[in-house]
Design a protein around this motif. Sequence first.
Motif, short mmCIF file in Angstrom:
data_model
loop_
_atom_site.label_atom_id
_atom_site.label_comp_id
_atom_site.label_asym_id
_atom_site.label_seq_id
_atom_site.Cartn_x
_atom_site.Cartn_y
_atom_site.Cartn_z
N GLN A 148 0.83 -1.21 0.00
CA GLN A 148 0.00 0.00 0.00
C GLN A 148 0.86 1.25 0.00
N ALA A 149 1.93 1.23 0.79
CA ALA A 149 2.83 2.37 0.86
C ALA A 149 3.48 2.63 -0.50
N SER A 150 3.92 1.59 -1.20
CA SER A 150 4.53 1.74 -2.52
C SER A 150 3.55 2.31 -3.52
N GLU A 151 2.30 1.88 -3.44
CA GLU A 151 1.27 2.38 -4.36
C GLU A 151 1.04 3.88 -4.13
N TRP A 152 0.94 4.28 -2.87
CA TRP A 152 0.73 5.69 -2.58
C TRP A 152 1.96 6.52 -2.98
N LEU A 153 3.14 6.00 -2.71
CA LEU A 153 4.34 6.73 -3.06
C LEU A 153 4.42 6.97 -4.56
N ALA A 154 4.06 5.94 -5.37
CA ALA A 154 4.07 6.10 -6.82
C ALA A 154 3.07 7.17 -7.26
N ALA A 155 1.91 7.21 -6.60
CA ALA A 155 0.91 8.22 -6.94
C ALA A 155 1.41 9.62 -6.60
N PHE A 156 2.00 9.78 -5.42
CA PHE A 156 2.47 11.10 -5.00
C PHE A 156 3.63 11.59 -5.87
N THR A 157 4.59 10.73 -6.16
CA THR A 157 5.75 11.15 -6.96
C THR A 157 5.36 11.43 -8.41
N GLY A 158 4.21 10.92 -8.84
CA GLY A 158 3.74 11.21 -10.19
C GLY A 158 3.23 12.62 -10.36
N ILE A 159 3.26 13.42 -9.30
CA ILE A 159 2.72 14.77 -9.37
C ILE A 159 3.55 15.67 -10.29
N THR A 160 4.81 15.30 -10.56
CA THR A 160 5.65 16.11 -11.44
C THR A 160 5.59 15.65 -12.89
N ALA A 161 4.94 14.52 -13.14
CA ALA A 161 4.91 13.97 -14.50
C ALA A 161 3.87 14.69 -15.35
N PRO A 162 4.13 14.86 -16.66
CA PRO A 162 3.12 15.45 -17.55
C PRO A 162 1.84 14.63 -17.51
N ARG A 163 0.71 15.29 -17.67
CA ARG A 163 -0.56 14.60 -17.61
C ARG A 163 -0.85 13.79 -18.88
#
Length: 454
Positions: A148-163
């Motif tokens: 669960q932690a890895s899934e959330w971390l991937a979501a949060f770090t994706g905030i800098t990626a182009p949409r």
Amino acid sequence: MSASPERRAAFRNAIEHFLKERLDAKLDKLPPDDPKRDELIAQHARETWLADAARRVAQIQIVTHTLKPIHPDARGTNLFRAPHELPAHREVGSHVLGQDFSSDVVGNAAALDVFKLLKLPLDGRPLLAWMQDGDPDMLGALSDDADQASEWLAAFTGITAPRSATPSSHTLAKQLYWLAGEDPADDAQYHLLAPLYSSALAHVVFQTVNEDRFGEAGKLARQARYAQRDHETGYREYPDLAVQKLGGSHKQNISQLNSERGGNNYLLASRPPKWKTRALKAPLFTESVFPRFGGIREVRATVRVLRDFLESDPPSTMETRNRRDALLDRLIDELVDFAHPLQATLPAGWTRDANCRLVEAERLWLDPRRAETDDETDTEFRSAWQRMEWPAEIGRRFGNWLNHELGQSLPLGDIEGRHWRDELLLHTAWAGRLHALRLQGDAPTYIPVREAVQ
């Protein structure tokens, strides 16, 4: 990096403290018996809130370069490019920010609470930076469930990626064709560029200009200037500064940093400077130009520094003499600069004016072109100028003026006055200007002023 229970606890405490502050702010607005309180408490439980935040984070994007400042209704790609990763150019650009910059955020304003969590500082870095590094303690602080932690971390770090994987522009965005080849007639040699607004750079400019204009250091420096006092720092002015308002009453729709700036974005003047020359007035109705010379700001400041230095009773050392002579050199340079416009700009013969009351030596000094005229009334003036006795008199008058300006608290007399005179007459700038005037006026090479310098 090995896991540390203490660091994991520090990360988790930071998150829970953030959530508690948000919860308390909302509970304070509700009466104690309001049924919504239990619902809010449940929503702000750490794992519940993080699960919702990981879902909503896709609605916002951390960026450095944004599209909406170009046009508020434009839809297209926003980019995150860390300034220190950009190519280094000589011109000013986002790359000059290095690692010291503020990220902006665009998207749904209702999801900005997620961004506020990610920029929480811990050990000098925001939580997002620790997430991007894959810090094991940061990961463990999110959830005890590793998956669960890895899934959330991937979501949060994706905030800098182009949409979108494919960059896109918009009809309301700016576009320009850039010649990438050598033949401007060949359409295939052009690239189509879509400029974006560097919000990170604009924010630094805004903060810097505001600090320079309204900060305490600049305020104290300006007060010192108006009071004609020395100050340990200078200050900056921005002439013709313009303000561009972005977003109108909905500043948040442009970006988070735009909202923090109140929608204000500074535009520095890019027009060529306009040289403003004050009309040069002849020094009429006065017997000497030295009071006028002494009123120049730079001259007043130098005299003040010299006076303070001499009043401190410095020891008779080489360092003291060098310091004194450096200040005197500055005054002599100012005197040569002061005289040159009068000599070169005012019409030849301006000292013939009935209102010119200058002593003869100063007339000869400041109106050298009168000695070149063929006017029969100037025969005596021409002869006096070519005898070259007036420079020594100017030196004497300079020495007397400086003694007077240094005040009554210093034991100055004829010896000091002669020293100031001699320094002027032998100074490179003065002698160089005098040599040029001699050649221009066909005066003899021999100058009696040297006899005055002993």
